[in-house]
Design a protein around this motif. Structure first.
Motif, PDB file in Angstrom:
ATOM      1  N   MET C   1       0.537  -0.708   0.260  1.00 27.94           N
ATOM      2  CA  MET C   1      -0.228  -0.227  -0.238  1.00 27.94           C
ATOM      3  C   MET C   1       0.489   1.670  -0.065  1.00 27.94           C
ATOM      4  O   MET C   1       1.972   0.822   0.533  1.00 27.94           O
ATOM      5  CB  MET C   1      -0.996   0.215   1.246  1.00 27.94           C
ATOM      6  N   ALA C   2       0.346   2.327  -0.107  1.00 30.26           N
ATOM      7  CA  ALA C   2       0.999   3.596  -0.487  1.00 30.26           C
ATOM      8  C   ALA C   2       1.536   4.375   0.785  1.00 30.26           C
ATOM      9  O   ALA C   2       1.208   4.080   1.791  1.00 30.26           O
ATOM     10  CB  ALA C   2       0.427   4.872  -1.403  1.00 30.26           C
ATOM     11  N   GLY C   3       2.471   4.448   0.655  1.00 28.30           N
ATOM     12  CA  GLY C   3       3.263   4.868   2.367  1.00 28.30           C
ATOM     13  C   GLY C   3       3.417   4.106   2.862  1.00 28.30           C
ATOM     14  O   GLY C   3       4.407   3.950   4.075  1.00 28.30           O
ATOM     15  N   SER C   4       3.628   2.692   2.918  1.00 27.76           N
ATOM     16  CA  SER C   4       3.988   1.279   4.058  1.00 27.76           C
ATOM     17  C   SER C   4       5.193   1.403   4.440  1.00 27.76           C
ATOM     18  O   SER C   4       6.013   1.331   5.234  1.00 27.76           O
ATOM     19  CB  SER C   4       3.358  -0.143   2.987  1.00 27.76           C
ATOM     20  N   LYS C   5       5.766   1.627   2.948  1.00 26.30           N
ATOM     21  CA  LYS C   5       8.047   2.067   3.025  1.00 26.30           C
ATOM     22  C   LYS C   5       7.718   3.465   4.209  1.00 26.30           C
ATOM     23  O   LYS C   5       9.598   3.007   4.616  1.00 26.30           O
ATOM     24  CB  LYS C   5       8.398   2.263   1.785  1.00 26.30           C
ATOM     25  N   PHE C   6       7.497   3.786   4.019  1.00 26.89           N
ATOM     26  CA  PHE C   6       7.877   5.252   5.473  1.00 26.89           C
ATOM     27  C   PHE C   6       6.646   5.052   6.955  1.00 26.89           C
ATOM     28  O   PHE C   6       7.230   5.878   7.591  1.00 26.89           O
ATOM     29  CB  PHE C   6       7.057   5.869   4.930  1.00 26.89           C
ATOM     30  N   ALA C   7       5.987   3.756   6.913  1.00 24.63           N
ATOM     31  CA  ALA C   7       5.519   3.388   8.281  1.00 24.63           C
ATOM     32  C   ALA C   7       5.981   3.147   9.665  1.00 24.63           C
ATOM     33  O   ALA C   7       5.463   3.131  10.470  1.00 24.63           O
ATOM     34  CB  ALA C   7       4.236   2.636   8.011  1.00 24.63           C
ATOM     35  N   TYR C   8       7.536   3.094   8.900  1.00 22.14           N
ATOM     36  CA  TYR C   8       8.755   2.437  10.234  1.00 22.14           C
ATOM     37  C   TYR C   8       9.102   3.726  10.990  1.00 22.14           C
ATOM     38  O   TYR C   8       9.067   3.697  12.599  1.00 22.14           O
ATOM     39  CB  TYR C   8       9.703   2.424   9.733  1.00 22.14           C
TER      40      TYR C   8
ATOM     41  N   SER D 136      17.088  11.959  12.274  1.00 25.08           N
ATOM     42  CA  SER D 136      18.123  12.189  11.163  1.00 25.08           C
ATOM     43  C   SER D 136      16.649  12.730  10.405  1.00 25.08           C
ATOM     44  O   SER D 136      15.919  13.121  10.765  1.00 25.08           O
ATOM     45  CB  SER D 136      18.696  11.305  11.125  1.00 25.08           C
ATOM     46  N   GLN D 137      17.729  13.503   9.444  1.00 28.88           N
ATOM     47  CA  GLN D 137      16.675  14.123   7.993  1.00 28.88           C
ATOM     48  C   GLN D 137      16.248  13.262   7.580  1.00 28.88           C
ATOM     49  O   GLN D 137      14.730  13.338   7.182  1.00 28.88           O
ATOM     50  CB  GLN D 137      17.927  15.072   7.000  1.00 28.88           C
ATOM     51  N   GLN D 138      16.950  12.543   7.403  1.00 31.03           N
ATOM     52  CA  GLN D 138      15.458  10.857   6.678  1.00 31.03           C
ATOM     53  C   GLN D 138      14.654  10.508   6.958  1.00 31.03           C
ATOM     54  O   GLN D 138      13.696  10.439   6.461  1.00 31.03           O
ATOM     55  CB  GLN D 138      16.710   9.638   6.244  1.00 31.03           C
ATOM     56  N   GLU D 139      14.427  10.627   8.312  1.00 29.41           N
ATOM     57  CA  GLU D 139      13.708   9.965   9.307  1.00 29.41           C
ATOM     58  C   GLU D 139      12.700  10.975   9.019  1.00 29.41           C
ATOM     59  O   GLU D 139      11.303  11.240   8.550  1.00 29.41           O
ATOM     60  CB  GLU D 139      13.922   9.969  10.415  1.00 29.41           C
ATOM     61  N   VAL D 140      12.665  11.882   8.680  1.00 31.36           N
ATOM     62  CA  VAL D 140      12.172  13.180   9.053  1.00 31.36           C
ATOM     63  C   VAL D 140      11.365  13.738   8.165  1.00 31.36           C
ATOM     64  O   VAL D 140       9.595  13.417   8.019  1.00 31.36           O
ATOM     65  CB  VAL D 140      12.509  15.069   9.219  1.00 31.36           C
ATOM     66  N   ARG D 141      12.551  13.514   6.670  1.00 29.65           N
ATOM     67  CA  ARG D 141      11.542  13.518   5.766  1.00 29.65           C
ATOM     68  C   ARG D 141      10.532  12.317   5.130  1.00 29.65           C
ATOM     69  O   ARG D 141       9.106  12.616   4.684  1.00 29.65           O
ATOM     70  CB  ARG D 141      12.646  13.180   4.192  1.00 29.65           C
ATOM     71  N   ASP D 142      10.634  10.887   5.936  1.00 31.90           N
ATOM     72  CA  ASP D 142       9.722   9.323   5.701  1.00 31.90           C
ATOM     73  C   ASP D 142       8.612  10.101   6.570  1.00 31.90           C
ATOM     74  O   ASP D 142       7.430   9.743   6.123  1.00 31.90           O
ATOM     75  CB  ASP D 142      10.807   8.683   6.148  1.00 31.90           C
ATOM     76  N   TYR D 143       8.542  10.425   7.795  1.00 28.32           N
ATOM     77  CA  TYR D 143       7.773  11.058   7.781  1.00 28.32           C
ATOM     78  C   TYR D 143       6.316  12.107   8.028  1.00 28.32           C
ATOM     79  O   TYR D 143       5.526  11.200   7.742  1.00 28.32           O
ATOM     80  CB  TYR D 143       7.831  11.971   9.755  1.00 28.32           C
ATOM     81  N   PHE D 144       6.897  13.098   7.008  1.00 27.23           N
ATOM     82  CA  PHE D 144       6.049  14.017   6.628  1.00 27.23           C
ATOM     83  C   PHE D 144       5.424  12.777   4.920  1.00 27.23           C
ATOM     84  O   PHE D 144       4.750  13.253   4.539  1.00 27.23           O
ATOM     85  CB  PHE D 144       6.957  15.203   5.680  1.00 27.23           C
ATOM     86  N   ALA D 145       6.739  12.240   4.324  1.00 27.24           N
ATOM     87  CA  ALA D 145       6.043  11.352   3.405  1.00 27.24           C
ATOM     88  C   ALA D 145       5.333  10.106   3.483  1.00 27.24           C
ATOM     89  O   ALA D 145       3.849   9.988   3.089  1.00 27.24           O
ATOM     90  CB  ALA D 145       7.244  10.433   2.814  1.00 27.24           C
ATOM     91  N   TRP D 146       4.997   9.891   4.727  1.00 26.17           N
ATOM     92  CA  TRP D 146       3.603   9.056   5.240  1.00 26.17           C
ATOM     93  C   TRP D 146       2.458   9.838   5.550  1.00 26.17           C
ATOM     94  O   TRP D 146       1.510   8.854   5.214  1.00 26.17           O
ATOM     95  CB  TRP D 146       4.348   8.513   6.708  1.00 26.17           C
ATOM     96  N   ARG D 147       2.885  11.090   6.279  1.00 23.54           N
ATOM     97  CA  ARG D 147       1.843  11.742   5.904  1.00 23.54           C
ATOM     98  C   ARG D 147       0.882  11.545   4.518  1.00 23.54           C
ATOM     99  O   ARG D 147       0.277  11.789   4.013  1.00 23.54           O
ATOM    100  CB  ARG D 147       1.865  12.962   7.588  1.00 23.54           C
ATOM    101  N   GLN D 148       1.755  12.105   4.079  1.00 20.26           N
ATOM    102  CA  GLN D 148       0.770  12.979   2.274  1.00 20.26           C
ATOM    103  C   GLN D 148       0.561  11.107   1.647  1.00 20.26           C
ATOM    104  O   GLN D 148      -0.314  12.058   0.969  1.00 20.26           O
ATOM    105  CB  GLN D 148       2.096  13.628   2.209  1.00 20.26           C
ATOM    106  N   ALA D 149       1.286  10.431   1.807  1.00 20.46           N
ATOM    107  CA  ALA D 149       1.083   8.744   0.891  1.00 20.46           C
ATOM    108  C   ALA D 149      -0.442   9.242   1.821  1.00 20.46           C
ATOM    109  O   ALA D 149      -1.231   8.049   1.018  1.00 20.46           O
ATOM    110  CB  ALA D 149       2.154   8.149   1.589  1.00 20.46           C
TER     111      ALA D 149
END
Lengths: 273, 273, 273, 273
Positions: C1-8, D136-149
């Motif tokens: 699902m979209a977003g799953s790779k970020f869910a960590y 780290s920056q990567q986790e912050v990016r992935d956090y916001f990516a997670w919300r937008q996804a």
């Protein structure tokens, strides 16, 4: 000064003081002791030497830390009650957990040869520790009741299990199968009818675990830490301070019931503050 | 079941997992080691035997815990870096702090006779430990730089101090007075002009501390824990698993500079994950 | 699902449950209320409208959260006692702190026009909140005594101060100077001799603060949240559930002494569980 | 002084500072907003007024707290990034969580009439907040990516769902059944073939959520808080200080992709410190 530009890293050490006026229970457990007991040929179901060594280490801890009023041990675990008013290390969690675990471990290794004169320690054993906070007396009582009930359940099972194996000639697999689903009464029955063992007559040390209580004494302190014993030449001043701090308490080793009211009535001071 | 009505007390054990993806630095310090070194006649300013014993215990810890990639020791303290991705004990703080402090302590007592064959351990020594989290590589570097800078400052002072006392015949009070207010250059000068000591030629172990780095090896693992060494008869399966887990790393003991880039360039993998 | 790779990234949300069986005191304070009261022309030393608005918001909070049994307010702060057995939001700290602060704030802004019909709110006011844990009844009593003693000290000072300014024609600087170093008795004297004010006759609301206690009622619940009042058409089922949950309690507003035993004897149930 | 014998209760307030040099993400969510949106007749699948009100409250928060560089909102939730070096309230967790949640809530209620002039607020809405740390920056990016996804997934579903109900005449039960098991492509197809809706042409606000970024400006600050807007008469000194503090930043509202590198390349300063 050299290093001052790096000193900012200290700011990452965050405070970890425990809630005031709350009982602290410190419990430690042997780490990978299944392997350790195998390697050192511990007697089953209970190895008196090993239990006495645990007791020795526990007692040393209580001699060093006067704020521990009560301890309970079974198998490779020990629980210690610190008074709710303790200010030990300003109640810093990591400091208390690590120091107490360290001293216990150290005592265990240090005193090993006294209890296992013929069994050289093959590798360094270790323990893990934790602190649990309890707000009220009832919870502290229930905590220790929980541990002693656990001792009962485990020891009854192990006693029946090893009787089946050692005296009954069963394999361990068979012994487990026989005991599966049995209740307390059944195990008593197996022990009595098949092996002539009256479980209630077994050494209370095994059935009840080990309890250390700190009691007040009218006399001079007789408790000494290992350190003091060997030290001998401590300055007058530190000597007096120690005496004052430790005055009038003594440690008693018991193997009695601590679930019922009798115990807590008799040692009511343990939960006082 | 017996005890089930008491089991609610387990709910008071609160989770204490450390933030993921953050470097863990575990540092331990000798507890009341001033007294301990006096009691056991440690050589001043540095006791080689004691430092080697600390190193041995540190190495044992790294052999047991593969997630420790780097360690730095001086005097009676040791710091260990756990990789930021470590899942050791699910990153539970008390479990990690207590277990590591316990094993280190145990090794220290266990190996004592190898390094002090003529000095019986008089009482059980103990250590306290703590964990500090560092989010980035730079902070980890600065942490270790902070410790090594501390080593330098302390060792230079102690070397000058004990030269004044041992070779210069000063009392300790006089020696402190002489050194009060001096800067690094002054201490070098005192050592050289009064005692013919070129500080920079002193054993780097004393000036730089001890560093253990885990490096990858192309070969079979040669690292063995104490336990494995004595064990010998571990089952094939557990043996294989261990090998797989520990494959291709080896521990190197260094006494070099770890403040400058050279070190971190060479051992860049230590901060990788 | 979209977003799953970020869910960590969810794994970085660590649990923050508060110790069980411990009283929770939630206190909130107006944020930068000095400026806020100036901007909105609050009457000195006490603005009845503002205090009633605070009380309204506090009451709304207690209507929404049955586990709050007691509240105490003075000036721009309010403290709430949650029963030690509360399982509200599984005792998650951030959830409780943020939700309660949010609802209080929301009520404050929402009900503002009822109390300040002629004073439009000029900008959004805010509050900060915190939770403090207390293990025992005595500490809870002392907490509320601490706040009420604070009310007394502040109100006596402010009453004297503003009498000097408003009736005595002093500047604020002069008024502060006059009161510097005075004790309680002196302020009573100033009020009485210079302004004919018998401090003990002043509205107890100002001298004692506001106390909400939840008492059990023999009848149907009469308490309704704002939401329920306007809602009207809640489904039968949710209606029944709410009734059941809220049955038999009512909120009383008091301005009495809560330091002495009388209060706690009468409302002993507040500390029961 | 009165109350001093009770002041010991302050000692139960334990420090709760967050780890330094770590990004703080503060997220808040509407509390029971399903009911709230029903009660206030929110348009489905997206209510522009409600989203703009959320944006307004978010912008107010960023105007008040300069350490927030980035925010992302969708539906009834909003996330805010505080720079890793922020010293806001000395990084005290409860203080930050409660104050930010409070101010957001206050702004929401305060500005409600601007966006819902014809819909009186029926009861006080509330939000809950939490803080999550990212090293780290990567986790912050992935956090916001997670919300937008998450925004994408939810909005696509809701758009299809409400098209089926509002335009297709399905019951909500039928609409859920139709969408069960569909993948993204299927929903696009349903929207296009049955309702002539090209999902990719829908207002990006709904598909991408709302993003506020703080950018540096070469000019004087134009950002004003509500408070400042109405205040007007702030003293020269505080005015200057505010200007200095807020100089050269401006808030931009975007509805673009923040998952790909483009965004983070353009606004690289957001993750800088």
């Amino acid at each position: 000064m050299a290093g001052s530009k790096f000193a900012y890293v200290k700011k990452f050490e965050l405070p970890d003081a425990l809630l005031p006026s709350t009982f602290l229970v410190f419990r430690l457990d042997g780490h990978s002791f299944h392997r350790f007991t195998d390697q050192h040929g511990f007697v089953k179901p209970n190895d008196l030497r090993a239990l006495q060594l645990m007791d020795h280490a526990a007692k040393s801890l209580m001699e060093e830390y006067n704020d521990i009023g009560l301890a309970f041990g079974e198998s490779d675990e020990y629980s210690f009650l610190l008074r709710k008013s303790t200010a030990l290390y300003n109640r810093r969690q990591a400091k208390i957990v690590s120091t107490l675990t360290s001293l216990f471990t150290s005592c265990y290794v240090f005193h090993w040869p006294k209890y296992f004169p013929d069994v050289p320690l093959q590798y360094p054993p270790s323990f893990d520790g934790r602190i649990v906070l309890y707000p009220s007396q009832q919870e502290v009582r229930d905590y220790f009741a929980w541990r002693q009930a656990d001792t009962h359940v485990n020891n009854l099972y192990n006693t029946a299990f090893w009787a089946l194996v050692q005296q009954g000639g069963q394999t361990t697999t068979e012994a487990h199968a026989i005991l599966r689903g049995t209740i307390s009464k059944d195990k008593h029955e197996i022990l009595f009818s098949r092996f002539g063992i009256n479980y209630d007559k077994i050494d209370p040390r095994y059935r009840k675990g080990s309890i250390f209580v700190r009691v007040e004494t009218p006399e001079e302190p007789v408790v000494k830490t290992d350190a003091e014993t060997v030290q001998g030449l401590a300055s007058e001043e530190s000597h007096k301070k120690k005496k004052k701090r430790k005055i009038a308490t003594q440690l008693e080793l018991l193997h009695c019931d601590l679930i019922r009211d009798d115990f807590w009535d008799k040692y009511a001071h343990l939960l006082r503050d």
